[in-house]
Design a protein around this motif. Structure first.
Motif, PDB file in Angstrom:
ATOM      1  N   ASP A 496      -0.264   2.957   8.795  1.00 19.11           N
ATOM      2  CA  ASP A 496      -0.630   4.207   8.120  1.00 19.11           C
ATOM      3  C   ASP A 496      -0.516   5.387   9.075  1.00 19.11           C
ATOM      4  O   ASP A 496      -0.093   6.481   8.678  1.00 19.11           O
ATOM      5  CB  ASP A 496      -2.063   4.111   7.592  1.00 19.11           C
ATOM      6  N   LEU A 497      -0.898   5.185  10.309  1.00 19.25           N
ATOM      7  CA  LEU A 497      -0.847   6.256  11.301  1.00 19.25           C
ATOM      8  C   LEU A 497       0.585   6.750  11.509  1.00 19.25           C
ATOM      9  O   LEU A 497       0.807   7.934  11.768  1.00 19.25           O
ATOM     10  CB  LEU A 497      -1.431   5.765  12.632  1.00 19.25           C
ATOM     11  N   CYS A 498       1.557   5.845  11.387  1.00 18.89           N
ATOM     12  CA  CYS A 498       2.962   6.221  11.582  1.00 18.89           C
ATOM     13  C   CYS A 498       3.555   6.902  10.353  1.00 18.89           C
ATOM     14  O   CYS A 498       4.742   7.264  10.374  1.00 18.89           O
ATOM     15  CB  CYS A 498       3.787   4.988  11.936  1.00 18.89           C
ATOM     16  N   CYS A 499       2.783   7.041   9.293  1.00 21.38           N
ATOM     17  CA  CYS A 499       3.112   7.838   8.117  1.00 21.38           C
ATOM     18  C   CYS A 499       4.447   7.452   7.487  1.00 21.38           C
ATOM     19  O   CYS A 499       5.461   8.149   7.670  1.00 21.38           O
ATOM     20  CB  CYS A 499       3.120   9.324   8.485  1.00 21.38           C
ATOM     21  N   PRO A 500       4.489   6.354   6.754  1.00 26.22           N
ATOM     22  CA  PRO A 500       5.729   6.021   6.040  1.00 26.22           C
ATOM     23  C   PRO A 500       5.984   6.994   4.889  1.00 26.22           C
ATOM     24  O   PRO A 500       5.072   7.314   4.122  1.00 26.22           O
ATOM     25  CB  PRO A 500       5.452   4.607   5.532  1.00 26.22           C
ATOM     26  N   THR A 501       7.212   7.453   4.779  1.00 28.60           N
ATOM     27  CA  THR A 501       7.609   8.354   3.692  1.00 28.60           C
ATOM     28  C   THR A 501       8.947   7.888   3.131  1.00 28.60           C
ATOM     29  O   THR A 501       9.633   7.054   3.731  1.00 28.60           O
ATOM     30  CB  THR A 501       7.730   9.799   4.188  1.00 28.60           C
ATOM     31  N   ALA A 502       9.324   8.448   1.993  1.00 27.90           N
ATOM     32  CA  ALA A 502      10.602   8.078   1.390  1.00 27.90           C
ATOM     33  C   ALA A 502      11.768   8.498   2.276  1.00 27.90           C
ATOM     34  O   ALA A 502      12.799   7.830   2.324  1.00 27.90           O
ATOM     35  CB  ALA A 502      10.722   8.723   0.010  1.00 27.90           C
ATOM     36  N   GLU A 503      11.620   9.631   2.987  1.00 25.28           N
ATOM     37  CA  GLU A 503      12.684  10.083   3.883  1.00 25.28           C
ATOM     38  C   GLU A 503      12.705   9.294   5.184  1.00 25.28           C
ATOM     39  O   GLU A 503      13.752   9.158   5.818  1.00 25.28           O
ATOM     40  CB  GLU A 503      12.516  11.575   4.195  1.00 25.28           C
ATOM     41  N   SER A 504      11.560   8.805   5.605  1.00 29.78           N
ATOM     42  CA  SER A 504      11.465   8.043   6.848  1.00 29.78           C
ATOM     43  C   SER A 504      10.655   6.774   6.592  1.00 29.78           C
ATOM     44  O   SER A 504       9.482   6.672   6.966  1.00 29.78           O
ATOM     45  CB  SER A 504      10.791   8.893   7.942  1.00 29.78           C
ATOM     46  N   PRO A 505      11.250   5.786   5.929  1.00 34.19           N
ATOM     47  CA  PRO A 505      10.508   4.567   5.585  1.00 34.19           C
ATOM     48  C   PRO A 505      10.228   3.711   6.818  1.00 34.19           C
ATOM     49  O   PRO A 505      10.833   3.875   7.874  1.00 34.19           O
ATOM     50  CB  PRO A 505      11.445   3.849   4.614  1.00 34.19           C
ATOM     51  N   ILE A 506       9.312   2.782   6.621  1.00 35.81           N
ATOM     52  CA  ILE A 506       8.932   1.861   7.692  1.00 35.81           C
ATOM     53  C   ILE A 506       9.189   0.434   7.234  1.00 35.81           C
ATOM     54  O   ILE A 506       8.800   0.051   6.118  1.00 35.81           O
ATOM     55  CB  ILE A 506       7.450   2.039   8.085  1.00 35.81           C
ATOM     56  N   ILE A 507       9.845  -0.326   8.081  1.00 29.87           N
ATOM     57  CA  ILE A 507      10.044  -1.760   7.840  1.00 29.87           C
ATOM     58  C   ILE A 507       9.140  -2.507   8.813  1.00 29.87           C
ATOM     59  O   ILE A 507       9.252  -2.331  10.034  1.00 29.87           O
ATOM     60  CB  ILE A 507      11.510  -2.165   8.038  1.00 29.87           C
ATOM     61  N   VAL A 508       8.253  -3.315   8.270  1.00 30.14           N
ATOM     62  CA  VAL A 508       7.250  -4.009   9.080  1.00 30.14           C
ATOM     63  C   VAL A 508       7.569  -5.499   9.105  1.00 30.14           C
ATOM     64  O   VAL A 508       7.710  -6.128   8.051  1.00 30.14           O
ATOM     65  CB  VAL A 508       5.830  -3.798   8.514  1.00 30.14           C
ATOM     66  N   ASP A 509       7.674  -6.054  10.301  1.00 29.72           N
ATOM     67  CA  ASP A 509       7.735  -7.510  10.486  1.00 29.72           C
ATOM     68  C   ASP A 509       6.372  -7.944  11.008  1.00 29.72           C
ATOM     69  O   ASP A 509       6.013  -7.644  12.163  1.00 29.72           O
ATOM     70  CB  ASP A 509       8.837  -7.885  11.482  1.00 29.72           C
ATOM     71  N   ALA A 510       5.595  -8.591  10.156  1.00 35.20           N
ATOM     72  CA  ALA A 510       4.244  -9.037  10.515  1.00 35.20           C
ATOM     73  C   ALA A 510       4.317 -10.478  11.004  1.00 35.20           C
ATOM     74  O   ALA A 510       4.588 -11.394  10.220  1.00 35.20           O
ATOM     75  CB  ALA A 510       3.302  -8.913   9.327  1.00 35.20           C
ATOM     76  N   LEU A 511       4.088 -10.682  12.289  1.00 32.18           N
ATOM     77  CA  LEU A 511       4.199 -12.013  12.899  1.00 32.18           C
ATOM     78  C   LEU A 511       2.811 -12.600  13.109  1.00 32.18           C
ATOM     79  O   LEU A 511       2.020 -12.082  13.907  1.00 32.18           O
ATOM     80  CB  LEU A 511       4.945 -11.910  14.234  1.00 32.18           C
ATOM     81  N   HIS A 512       2.528 -13.677  12.390  1.00 33.75           N
ATOM     82  CA  HIS A 512       1.265 -14.395  12.552  1.00 33.75           C
ATOM     83  C   HIS A 512       1.463 -15.468  13.610  1.00 33.75           C
ATOM     84  O   HIS A 512       2.266 -16.395  13.432  1.00 33.75           O
ATOM     85  CB  HIS A 512       0.835 -15.020  11.226  1.00 33.75           C
ATOM     86  N   LEU A 513       0.749 -15.384  14.702  1.00 31.23           N
ATOM     87  CA  LEU A 513       0.889 -16.297  15.837  1.00 31.23           C
ATOM     88  C   LEU A 513      -0.212 -17.343  15.792  1.00 31.23           C
ATOM     89  O   LEU A 513      -1.399 -17.014  15.764  1.00 31.23           O
ATOM     90  CB  LEU A 513       0.828 -15.516  17.151  1.00 31.23           C
ATOM     91  N   ILE A 514       0.187 -18.623  15.791  1.00 32.81           N
ATOM     92  CA  ILE A 514      -0.749 -19.741  15.745  1.00 32.81           C
ATOM     93  C   ILE A 514      -0.469 -20.653  16.918  1.00 32.81           C
ATOM     94  O   ILE A 514       0.694 -20.932  17.246  1.00 32.81           O
ATOM     95  CB  ILE A 514      -0.620 -20.526  14.420  1.00 32.81           C
TER      96      ILE A 514
END
Length: 786
Positions: A496-514
């Motif tokens: 949220d802090l990085c402010c995703p917008t339609a002009e500047s979208p964010i692609i998140v790879d969420a890595l769960h480490l076990i």
């Protein structure tokens, strides 16, 4: 071999056949297990040195001391662990020769106790095979790529076919050269062709590369080869050791083998899954279930012996049937690992080495023939593994490293040669040569792979991957790492802090480490592709991650795309999963959670040392920028909330990267940013032309004069409670007057001087902190040995 009754556990010895070295012995029944101690009565003859238990304890103590001394001496040379155990056997064997030490050694290791210590420590070898069977993910065979299957099959079949062709063409010349040693010749040929999964897994663990692409490929190929070799040698053993009415015994043994192969997967494995379902989530498996499985382990070993197979076959089949990973597989590994692998197995290896007789004189022709077949077999096998690897477009250094790894020998081969020697399938000459060949091959492989293969080489010499280098209005790719469910909320806040917008979208790879427990193969699961085939028992943890990011993506359509995935690996190698994923996904920044967690009253609630070690390794190896998030509660930066963000700026690449993140944060409504520019002299000016052109509204710039660390500390103490979030650069290794003296008080260097000070609980601040390190340029390693 001349035997003296005083140097044995027998009452008397009479030689009956000098040529075959047969003796008639007389011993007490029942034998003396315990003694009456040093101060026994004159009427009792149960002395400590004529009783089995005291001698066994003294033998174990001596072997342990010599093994640890050898390990301490050989540690700087980076040799495999079992080499020190084998060297202990060589030292003990040398002590038997000289006088007067030899006489004391023969008293400590009298003839008659060898079978006792060998039988007891063989349990360690059986448990070792069982544990490795448990850690194998047998279902992985059906999901392997063509590369692993091709390398495994060609590397196994080509050497055997080559040897068969040579034997067919040169049968008569070979029989004239090797004469009576033909069995040893065949054993050397076949045993140096097969691949053991347990040996490869142990080697990769010592090299710390099982999480690398090469390590995963080697484990996959070793798994295929080991299963095929076990099947082939098992069928061959049925025909080789059949006696009497051969056809009837072969049919009986095959039926028994088939029954065991059916009973374990179709009866035992479903029962084990029933045990898993009966175990509540997060609770350990009941000890009663574990003890039943352990009893079944030895029962299947007894059945294996009855059908003319090795005792370890039943252990291996049962291990494959156990569901890998927690709760059951992990519980069995934890229960048996110390007693079997750590305590008994090293003694077993030392005793196997002690059996080798290097004092006898052998024909130089026979020695040369066995050595030659070992060398040629390895050369053919190396070529057989390199060629398909090169065909699959692997670099030559990596292909050679893979071939060497698949040629490694270890504890499994030691146990195999010992059993064959005890059953007189091979003679003392072949046994001694092949035992020594294990030492030579293991050392060459480990040193060569250390020199040839550097898993971090792939991160060197590539384009810039950081936020500062991104073009305006381009998409931002972030990799967030999650260890515990509590990290999910703080990571979403960071996005949220990085402010995703339609002009500047964010692609998140969420890595769960076990953490990898109860299995040998590291696992990587992209949940968008393969959610149903994860095979994990920590399903609730992964489901929480998947659900949270699916909901977040649904709440932010067309501006956020989330790709949750899970990596199961050893804590010391988790950084490989993080760096590999960041490299493959072209991430601009990796966000890592801080290892400390504070309670509401400021006390440290949890301290995960493994997370801190991971963070430090990622900072060293990462192929992009890295941020460490010190979370002190969730702010969930919604549009209606007002978040006070503070940026501490001193200059440098890390602070520039932190400034770029702050620029993205200012595009979100409700954000109030204050930039604190720490300068040495008041006349220094801020370059608003480039750095501030897009940060006009809701921003306050303040220049702070700080000539030394104490003034900086006083200023940070004043503003620590005025903000909800701080963004700072790590500035590792950069000296400046503003931070002079603070470095000496820094507790966590991975946070940098400013970040470490703001994270101190003494400030009583509730602000979260993001410490940013811009991408560090790595230099490829030319090659190394130690």
């Amino acid at each position: 071999m001349a035997l003296n009754a005083s140097e044995t556990m027998f009452l008397s010895i009479t030689e009956v056949d000098e040529r075959r070295q047969r003796y008639e012995v007389c011993l007490d029944a029942p034998p003396h297990i315990v003694s009456d101690g040093l101060w026994r009565s004159p009427q009792n003859t149960r002395t400590p040195m004529r009783s089995f238990l005291p001698l066994f304890e003294l033998q174990v103590l001596l072997i342990f001391v010599i093994t640890q001394i050898c390990r301490l001496i050989l540690m700087p040379f980076k040799v495999p662990l079992f080499i020190s155990q084998m060297m202990a056997g060589l030292i003990l064997q040398a002590l038997f020769v000289g006088e007067p030490v030899g006489s004391y050694m023969r008293v400590l290791f009298p003839y008659g106790t060898h079978d006792t210590i060998t039988t007891i420590t063989s349990i360690g070898f059986v448990i070792f095979i069982f544990i490795n069977g448990v850690q194998m993910d047998f279902s992985l065979i059906t999901r392997m790529g063509k590369k692993a299957w091709t390398i495994a099959i060609i590397g196994l079949v080509v050497p055997i076919l080559t040897a068969a062709a040579i034997l067919a063409v040169l049968t008569h010349p070979l029989l004239e050269v090797i004469d009576h040693n033909y069995n040893g010749f065949l054993v050397a040929l076949v045993s140096h062709t097969v691949i053991s999964f347990a040996v490869i897994a142990s080697l990769l663990n010592e090299l710390q590369i099982q999480n690398s692409e090469l390590g995963k490929l080697a484990l996959s190929a070793a798994l295929v080869s080991d299963v095929l070799c076990t099947f082939g040698t098992t069928i061959g053993t049925v025909f080789m050791f059949s006696e009497g009415d051969g056809t009837k015994e072969i049919v009986t043994n095959l039926l028994g083998l088939f029954a065991m192969a059916i009973f374990v997967p179709l009866v035992c494995r479903p029962v084990m899954f029933w045990i898993v379902r009966r175990t509540p989530e997060g609770r350990p498996v009941k000890d009663g279930y574990l003890y039943v499985i352990i009893v079944l382990l030895f029962l299947l070993g007894w059945v294996s012996v009855k059908i003319n197979q090795e005792f370890v076959l039943g252990a291996f089949i049962l291990g494959l049937a156990v569901p890998e990973g927690p709760p059951l597989g992990a519980a069995l590994v934890k229960k048996l690992n110390f007693f079997g692998t750590t305590f008994l197995l090293p003694i077993f290896v030392t005793i196997c080495m002690l059996k080798a007789d290097f004092s006898s004189t052998y024909s130089s022709t026979s020695v040369f023939a066995v050595c030659l077949v070992i060398i040629l077999t390895h050369l053919v096998k190396i070529l057989s593994c390199i060629i398909p690897a090169l065909y699959c477009h692997m670099p030559f250094r990596d292909a050679l490293s893979l071939a060497l790894i698949l040629n490694s020998k270890g504890v499994v081969e030691i146990g195999l040669y010992c059993f064959l020697y005890d059953y007189k399938v091979i003679d003392g000459l072949t046994y001694g040569i092949m035992i020594l060949s294990i030492i030579v091959v293991a050392c060459i492989v480990q040193w060569s792979v250390r020199f040839l293969y550097d898993p971090s080489r792939k991160y060197a010499g590539y384009q810039k991957r950081n936020i500062m280098s991104l073009r305006a209005w381009s998409e931002l790719r972030i990799l967030v790492c999650i260890h515990k469910p509590r990290h999910i909320s703080s990571m979403i806040d960071m996005i949220d802090l990085c402010c995703p917008t339609a002009e500047s979208p964010i692609i998140v790879d969420a890595l769960h480490l076990i953490e990898l427990v109860g299995r040998a193969l590291p696992i990587f699961i992209p949940h968008r592709i393969q959610r149903q085939e994860s095979g994990l028992q920590h399903r609730s943890y992964s489901d929480d991650v998947i659900l949270a990011f699916d909901v977040y993506e649904h709440e932010n359509p067309h501006v956020v795309t989330a790709y949750p995935c899970t990596a199961v690996s050893p804590p010391s190698l988790m950084y490989e999963d993080v760096c590999n994923l960041a490299f493959d996904k072209v991430a601009s920044i990796i966000i890592l959670p801080f290892h400390l967690r504070w309670s509401t009253d400021g006390e440290v609630e949890s301290d995960e040392k493994s997370i801190r070690a991971l963070n430090c390794r990622v900072l060293e190896k990462a192929p992009c920028s890295v941020g460490i998030l010190v979370s002190r509660g969730s702010q969930r930066m919604r549009e209606e909330s007002s978040i006070r963000v503070g940026l501490i700026y001193l200059g440098g690449e890390d602070d520039e990267e932190a400034l770029c993140i702050a620029k993205r944060a200012m595009m979100k409504m409700g954000m109030k940013l204050v930039v604190y520019h720490l300068v040495y002299e008041a006349e220094e000016e801020w370059d608003e032309g480039e750095a501030m052109e897009e940060m006009k509204h809701n921003i306050r710039y303040q220049q702070i004069v700080a000539r030394e660390g104490s003034e900086t500390a006083a200023f940070l103490s004043e503003v620590a409670k005025e903000h909800d979030f701080f963004i700072v650069g790590r500035r590792h290794g950069i000296e400046s007057p503003q931070t002079q003296g603070l470095t000496n008080w820094s507790e966590f260097p991975e946070l940098g001087v400013i970040g470490d000070f703001l994270a101190s609980p003494d400030l009583e601040s509730r602000a979260s902190i993001l410490v940013v390190q811009q991408q560090v340029a790595l230099k490829p390693r030319k090659g190394w040995l130690f």
